[in-house]
Design an enzyme around this catalytic site. Structure first.
Site, PDB file in Angstrom:
ATOM      1  N   GLU A  82       0.757  -1.105   0.079  1.00 15.97           N
ATOM      2  CA  GLU A  82       0.007  -0.082  -0.143  1.00 15.97           C
ATOM      3  C   GLU A  82       0.755   1.275   0.210  1.00 15.97           C
ATOM      4  OE1 GLU A  82      -2.971   0.232   3.173  1.00 15.97           O
ATOM      5  OE2 GLU A  82      -4.058   1.831   1.919  1.00 15.97           O
ATOM      6  N   LYS A 260      -7.775  -0.211  11.118  1.00 16.93           N
ATOM      7  CA  LYS A 260      -7.215  -0.871   9.838  1.00 16.93           C
ATOM      8  C   LYS A 260      -6.081   0.347   9.779  1.00 16.93           C
ATOM      9  CE  LYS A 260      -6.501  -0.925   5.278  1.00 16.93           C
ATOM     10  NZ  LYS A 260      -5.749  -0.032   4.836  1.00 16.93           N
ATOM     11  N   ASP A 276       3.359 -14.345  11.739  1.00 17.64           N
ATOM     12  CA  ASP A 276       2.173 -14.799  11.115  1.00 17.64           C
ATOM     13  C   ASP A 276       1.179 -13.575  11.368  1.00 17.64           C
ATOM     14  OD1 ASP A 276      -0.415 -15.634  10.984  1.00 17.64           O
ATOM     15  OD2 ASP A 276       0.368 -17.630  11.925  1.00 17.64           O
ATOM     16  N   HIS A 374      -1.786  10.505   0.175  1.00 19.52           N
ATOM     17  CA  HIS A 374      -2.027   9.249  -0.194  1.00 19.52           C
ATOM     18  C   HIS A 374      -1.851   8.863  -1.818  1.00 19.52           C
ATOM     19  CE1 HIS A 374      -2.943   4.850  -0.223  1.00 19.52           C
ATOM     20  NE2 HIS A 374      -3.984   5.237  -0.988  1.00 19.52           N
TER      21      HIS A 374
HETATM   22  C1  LIG Z   1       1.981  10.940   2.838  1.00 24.08           C
HETATM   23  C2  LIG Z   1       2.218  12.000   3.827  1.00 24.08           C
HETATM   24  C3  LIG Z   1       3.350  11.374   4.752  1.00 24.08           C
HETATM   25  C4  LIG Z   1       2.705  13.179   3.057  1.00 24.08           C
HETATM   26  O1  LIG Z   1       2.965  14.333   4.046  1.00 24.08           O
HETATM   27  P1  LIG Z   1       3.504  15.447   3.575  1.00 24.08           P
HETATM   28  O2  LIG Z   1       3.163  16.800   4.891  1.00 24.08           O
HETATM   29  O3  LIG Z   1       3.214  15.897   2.224  1.00 24.08           O
HETATM   30  O4  LIG Z   1       4.999  15.007   3.556  1.00 24.08           O
HETATM   31  P2  LIG Z   1       6.493  15.968   3.412  1.00 24.08           P
HETATM   32  O5  LIG Z   1       6.867  16.033   2.076  1.00 24.08           O
HETATM   33  O6  LIG Z   1       6.278  17.293   4.226  1.00 24.08           O
HETATM   34  O7  LIG Z   1       7.331  15.154   4.469  1.00 24.08           O
HETATM   35  C5  LIG Z   1       7.157  14.970   5.816  1.00 24.08           C
HETATM   36  C6  LIG Z   1       7.574  13.631   6.074  1.00 24.08           C
HETATM   37  O8  LIG Z   1       6.938  12.473   5.905  1.00 24.08           O
HETATM   38  C7  LIG Z   1       7.834  11.453   5.015  1.00 24.08           C
HETATM   39  N1  LIG Z   1       7.521  11.180   3.812  1.00 24.08           N
HETATM   40  C8  LIG Z   1       6.706  12.079   3.178  1.00 24.08           C
HETATM   41  N2  LIG Z   1       6.697  11.683   1.609  1.00 24.08           N
HETATM   42  C9  LIG Z   1       7.414  10.518   1.705  1.00 24.08           C
HETATM   43  C10 LIG Z   1       7.834   9.661   0.777  1.00 24.08           C
HETATM   44  N3  LIG Z   1       7.573   9.810  -0.505  1.00 24.08           N
HETATM   45  N4  LIG Z   1       8.774   8.579   0.826  1.00 24.08           N
HETATM   46  C11 LIG Z   1       9.168   8.627   2.403  1.00 24.08           C
HETATM   47  N5  LIG Z   1       8.742   9.270   3.189  1.00 24.08           N
HETATM   48  C12 LIG Z   1       7.991  10.515   3.027  1.00 24.08           C
HETATM   49  C13 LIG Z   1       9.299  11.594   5.396  1.00 24.08           C
HETATM   50  O9  LIG Z   1       9.362  11.435   6.942  1.00 24.08           O
HETATM   51  C14 LIG Z   1       8.919  13.361   5.909  1.00 24.08           C
HETATM   52  O10 LIG Z   1      10.077  13.904   6.607  1.00 24.08           O
HETATM   53  P3  LIG Z   1      11.554  13.786   6.513  1.00 24.08           P
HETATM   54  O11 LIG Z   1      11.766  12.396   7.138  1.00 24.08           O
HETATM   55  O12 LIG Z   1      11.787  13.735   5.071  1.00 24.08           O
HETATM   56  O13 LIG Z   1      12.139  14.815   7.270  1.00 24.08           O
HETATM   57  C15 LIG Z   1       1.204  12.380   4.865  1.00 24.08           C
HETATM   58  O14 LIG Z   1       0.149  12.947   3.988  1.00 24.08           O
HETATM   59  C16 LIG Z   1       0.493  11.348   5.528  1.00 24.08           C
HETATM   60  O15 LIG Z   1       0.930  10.648   6.653  1.00 24.08           O
HETATM   61  N6  LIG Z   1      -0.589  10.510   5.234  1.00 24.08           N
HETATM   62  C17 LIG Z   1      -1.139   9.350   5.747  1.00 24.08           C
HETATM   63  C18 LIG Z   1      -1.124   8.444   4.758  1.00 24.08           C
HETATM   64  C19 LIG Z   1      -1.882   7.174   5.266  1.00 24.08           C
HETATM   65  O16 LIG Z   1      -2.409   7.088   6.400  1.00 24.08           O
HETATM   66  N7  LIG Z   1      -1.741   6.033   4.328  1.00 24.08           N
HETATM   67  C20 LIG Z   1      -2.365   4.957   4.650  1.00 24.08           C
HETATM   68  C21 LIG Z   1      -3.191   4.601   3.428  1.00 24.08           C
HETATM   69  S1  LIG Z   1      -5.011   5.179   4.123  1.00 24.08           S
HETATM   70  C22 LIG Z   1      -5.678   3.798   5.040  1.00 24.08           C
HETATM   71  O17 LIG Z   1      -5.628   2.988   4.598  1.00 24.08           O
HETATM   72  C23 LIG Z   1      -5.998   4.332   6.610  1.00 24.08           C
HETATM   73  C24 LIG Z   1      -7.071   5.143   6.804  1.00 24.08           C
HETATM   74  C25 LIG Z   1      -6.633   6.705   6.504  1.00 24.08           C
HETATM   75  O18 LIG Z   1      -8.243   5.053   6.392  1.00 24.08           O
HETATM   76  C26 LIG Z   1      -7.102   4.851   8.429  1.00 24.08           C
HETATM   77  C27 LIG Z   1      -8.051   5.986   9.110  1.00 24.08           C
HETATM   78  O19 LIG Z   1      -9.245   6.204   8.572  1.00 24.08           O
HETATM   79  O20 LIG Z   1      -7.619   6.149  10.260  1.00 24.08           O
HETATM   80  N1  LIG Z   2      -3.750 -20.234  15.412  1.00 21.16           N
HETATM   81  C1  LIG Z   2      -2.437 -19.789  15.305  1.00 21.16           C
HETATM   82  O1  LIG Z   2      -2.078 -18.802  15.327  1.00 21.16           O
HETATM   83  C2  LIG Z   2      -1.336 -21.055  14.675  1.00 21.16           C
HETATM   84  C3  LIG Z   2      -0.355 -20.701  13.986  1.00 21.16           C
HETATM   85  N2  LIG Z   2       0.597 -21.795  13.727  1.00 21.16           N
HETATM   86  C4  LIG Z   2       2.065 -21.208  13.128  1.00 21.16           C
HETATM   87  O2  LIG Z   2       2.991 -21.657  14.124  1.00 21.16           O
HETATM   88  C5  LIG Z   2       4.075 -20.965  13.761  1.00 21.16           C
HETATM   89  C6  LIG Z   2       4.972 -20.513  15.010  1.00 21.16           C
HETATM   90  O3  LIG Z   2       5.210 -21.409  16.070  1.00 21.16           O
HETATM   91  P1  LIG Z   2       6.595 -21.489  17.203  1.00 21.16           P
HETATM   92  O4  LIG Z   2       5.972 -22.508  18.182  1.00 21.16           O
HETATM   93  O5  LIG Z   2       6.669 -20.190  17.434  1.00 21.16           O
HETATM   94  O6  LIG Z   2       7.505 -22.314  16.130  1.00 21.16           O
HETATM   95  P2  LIG Z   2       8.384 -23.384  15.852  1.00 21.16           P
HETATM   96  O7  LIG Z   2       7.735 -24.519  16.713  1.00 21.16           O
HETATM   97  O8  LIG Z   2       8.949 -23.299  14.828  1.00 21.16           O
HETATM   98  O9  LIG Z   2       9.778 -22.989  16.872  1.00 21.16           O
HETATM   99  C7  LIG Z   2       9.566 -22.708  18.413  1.00 21.16           C
HETATM  100  C8  LIG Z   2      10.447 -23.773  19.051  1.00 21.16           C
HETATM  101  O10 LIG Z   2      11.705 -23.096  18.811  1.00 21.16           O
HETATM  102  C9  LIG Z   2      12.537 -23.625  19.981  1.00 21.16           C
HETATM  103  N3  LIG Z   2      13.473 -22.132  20.536  1.00 21.16           N
HETATM  104  C10 LIG Z   2      14.749 -22.308  20.057  1.00 21.16           C
HETATM  105  N4  LIG Z   2      15.181 -20.934  20.806  1.00 21.16           N
HETATM  106  C11 LIG Z   2      14.094 -20.282  21.281  1.00 21.16           C
HETATM  107  C12 LIG Z   2      14.020 -19.299  22.107  1.00 21.16           C
HETATM  108  N5  LIG Z   2      14.955 -18.371  22.478  1.00 21.16           N
HETATM  109  N6  LIG Z   2      12.647 -19.005  22.382  1.00 21.16           N
HETATM  110  C13 LIG Z   2      11.845 -19.852  22.276  1.00 21.16           C
HETATM  111  N7  LIG Z   2      12.030 -20.927  21.482  1.00 21.16           N
HETATM  112  C14 LIG Z   2      12.982 -21.319  21.090  1.00 21.16           C
HETATM  113  C15 LIG Z   2      11.661 -23.948  21.235  1.00 21.16           C
HETATM  114  O11 LIG Z   2      11.704 -25.459  21.090  1.00 21.16           O
HETATM  115  C16 LIG Z   2      10.131 -23.475  20.510  1.00 21.16           C
HETATM  116  O12 LIG Z   2       9.178 -24.804  20.658  1.00 21.16           O
HETATM  117  C17 LIG Z   2       3.916 -19.744  12.854  1.00 21.16           C
HETATM  118  O13 LIG Z   2       4.431 -20.207  11.559  1.00 21.16           O
HETATM  119  C18 LIG Z   2       2.391 -19.928  12.819  1.00 21.16           C
HETATM  120  O14 LIG Z   2       1.831 -19.355  11.564  1.00 21.16           O
HETATM  121  C19 LIG Z   2       0.439 -22.931  13.903  1.00 21.16           C
HETATM  122  C20 LIG Z   2      -0.730 -23.319  14.185  1.00 21.16           C
HETATM  123  C21 LIG Z   2      -1.899 -22.411  14.600  1.00 21.16           C
END
Ligand SMILES: CC(C)(COP(=O)([O-])OP(=O)([O-])OC[C@H]1O[C@@H](n2cnc3c(N)ncnc32)[C@H](O)[C@@H]1OP(=O)([O-])[O-])[C@@H](O)C(=O)NCCC(=O)NCCSC(=O)C[C@@](C)(O)CC(=O)[O-]
Ligand SMILES: NC(=O)C1=CN([C@@H]2O[C@H](COP(=O)(O)OP(=O)(O)OC[C@H]3O[C@@H](n4cnc5c(N)ncnc54)[C@H](O)[C@@H]3O)[C@@H](O)[C@H]2O)C=CC1
Length: 424
Positions: A82, A260, A276, A374
């Site tokens: 996005e 969202k 995940d 956006h």
């Molecule tokens: C898009 C901006 C950031 C523009 O904002 P702006 O004010 O036109 O940007 P700017 O040119 O003044 O730049 C400000 C800063 O924005 C960043 N920036 C700005 N442009 C860029 C770029 N091209 N690439 C990388 N970074 C960028 C960058 O960090 C920059 O500062 P800097 O670090 O440069 O000092 C602003 O309008 C904004 O924050 N919009 C929000 C957009 C958004 O939420 N998008 C998600 C999609 S919409 C959605 O799905 C969710 C929603 C909205 O429905 C959720 C809700 O309803 O709550």
């Molecule tokens: N409802 C859900 O969300 C479900 C998710 N999954 C999937 O399960 C996966 C994740 O399962 P995991 O048990 O995390 O993975 P995994 O079983 O691959 O690995 C975890 C294992 O790593 C070992 N381990 C080694 N170092 C560790 C450390 N520092 N900390 C913790 N464990 C360590 C442990 O033996 C542990 O059991 C994801 O891919 C997910 O998509 C699977 C079934 C259902």
């Protein structure tokens, strides 16, 4: 080496220069970026992760800039299709910088498995029988995962719930498992299956479902940030953002969109790090239910200094081991760029990204509206989907921004003009 997350002009660099800038900022070897090339993860590798594979689906991977978390600068890896999501997170992080950025914390990484018992004659007594013998059940569960116990995790408790369903009362035994640096689903599912026979015998019933719950409400991460009044645009903008937040807190229709916006940031980091997304999303939305009503996951207030304070607390079941985290080269690279030492560090970074994303969206919604920022970034997508090449895309984007006409028919007509050599 200390990361500098404020990389000058990052947005305007070529991909190659961005790689050099990230390497310079993090101190990582530039060789790391070969893991992000198209040939680093081919169909043969993908076949180790999923089934019936005949290809690989790629997504943009970038980093949000300007983040400071608990006093340390970090680059936040994000994978998303996005437009404007990564820009928005960077923008909000910039507004939190004068006040120290994001401050985060977490509970212990406790996941829960549920064992559903059916055909229990005396549910109340069964509950106490299971609790009487919990030490034995916990030992049996821990014996399934010596590695997890060795690294300090394992079952930390057991709870029994009685759930009144339409036709019967189910006895639900919950294993509370500290999964350390794992997401933990496989770990807790293995334990639940292994102990279910013993649990059923103790309770006097039959075990049916044995699976983790994605309502991971014992594994919460929190982020807090103060967003600067002047950078936000002043008091009126803060008033409007607070109205936007209040509506999300009060109205489920708005809350779904508000959340969202949070998930735009959350899912992008979860995906980039090979975690995940569905598990995190299920946990998030189940946590958004407050007193039976779906509501905002975040909060916003004006602080005593007149700046805006945002908070976000939510389940964050993510890992550094297990799942695709170690198998997918881009996920491995993203985790290195993020420089997180534990799953809790990663969880907190993700929640900070969610809060930033939320604030950025609320700010534009409460001021100019989302479309200018956006759509000017989404314009590249429109041009590409019409088949424009790189040179044509640049011209089309400039024209759409100038005309404020982000419509596909306009993209097509500009492209036709360019290709027929007609001057404007
Ligand atoms: C898009 C901006 C950031 C523009 O904002 P702006 O004010 O036109 O940007 P700017 O040119 O003044 O730049 C400000 C800063 O924005 C960043 N920036 C700005 N442009 C860029 C770029 N091209 N690439 C990388 N970074 C960028 C960058 O960090 C920059 O500062 P800097 O670090 O440069 O000092 C602003 O309008 C904004 O924050 N919009 C929000 C957009 C958004 O939420 N998008 C998600 C999609 S919409 C959605 O799905 C969710 C929603 C909205 O429905 C959720 C809700 O309803 O709550
Ligand atoms: N409802 C859900 O969300 C479900 C998710 N999954 C999937 O399960 C996966 C994740 O399962 P995991 O048990 O995390 O993975 P995994 O079983 O691959 O690995 C975890 C294992 O790593 C070992 N381990 C080694 N170092 C560790 C450390 N520092 N900390 C913790 N464990 C360590 C442990 O033996 C542990 O059991 C994801 O891919 C997910 O998509 C699977 C079934 C259902």
């Amino acid at each position: 080496m200390a990361v500098n997350s404020r990389i000058a002009d990052f947005r305007n660099m070529s991909v190659g220069d961005r790689r050099k800038a990230v390497a310079a900022s993090t101190g990582l070897d530039a060789q790391l970026f070969s893991q992000l090339d198209a040939d680093a993860f081919g169909p043969e590798d993908a076949a180790n992760l999923s089934e019936n594979i005949f290809g690989v689906f790629s997504l943009p991977l970038g980093a949000a800039t300007n983040f400071t978390i608990n006093g340390t600068d970090v680059l936040v890896p994000m994978a998303t299709e996005e437009a404007s999501v990564i820009a928005a997170a960077s923008n909000a992080a910039r507004m939190a910088r004068p006040h120290g950025g994001f401050f985060t914390s977490s509970t212990e990484p406790v996941m829960q498995a549920q064992i559903q018992l059916i055909n229990v004659a005396d549910p109340q007594a069964a509950r106490t029988r299971v609790l009487e013998r919990q030490a034995e059940i916990i030992d049996l569960a821990n014996a399934q995962d010596p590695k997890l116990v060795e690294v300090g995790g394992g079952v930390k408790g057991l709870e029994v719930r009685l759930v009144e369903a339409r036709t019967t009362t189910y006895v639900l035994v919950h294993l509370l498992v500290d999964v350390r640096d794992a997401m933990g689903a496989n770990a807790v599912n293995t334990m639940a299956e292994a102990v279910s026979g013993t649990v059923a015998a103790i309770a006097g019933g039959d075990a049916l479902l044995r699976i983790l719950t994605n309502k991971a409400d014992r594994r919460l991460s929190r982020a807090r940030a103060v967003f600067d009044r002047e950078l936000l645009g002043g008091d009126q903008v803060i008033d409007n953002i607070l109205h936007a937040y209040e509506l999300a807190a009060a109205d489920p229709y708005r809350a779904a969109t508000h959340n969202k916006g949070i998930m735009n940031g959350i899912s992008a980091v979860v995906l980039a790090t090979g975690n995940d997304t569905r598990a995190v999303e299920a946990g998030a939305h189940s946590h958004a239910l407050v007193d039976g009503r779906y509501s905002s996951l975040s909060t916003f207030e004006r602080n005593a200094d007149g700046d805006l304070v945002g908070t976000l607390e939510m389940p964050m079941p993510v890992g550094l081991v297990g799942g695709a985290t170690k198998v997918h080269p881009a996920a491995r690279a993203a985790l290195q760029i993020a420089e997180v030492a534990t799953a809790q560090d990663l969880a907190e970074m993700i929640v900070a990204a969610g809060l930033a994303q939320n604030l950025a969206a609320l700010r534009v919604l409460a001021t100019e509206g989302v479309q200018r920022g956006h759509m000017s970034l989404h314009a590249k997508n429109l041009a590409a989907s019409a088949g424009a090449n790189t040179e044509e895309t640049a011209i089309i984007v400039d024209r759409l921004v100038e005309e404020k006409a982000f419509r596909f028919d306009r993209v097509q007509s500009i492209l036709d003009e360019l290709r027929s050599g007609v001057a404007r």
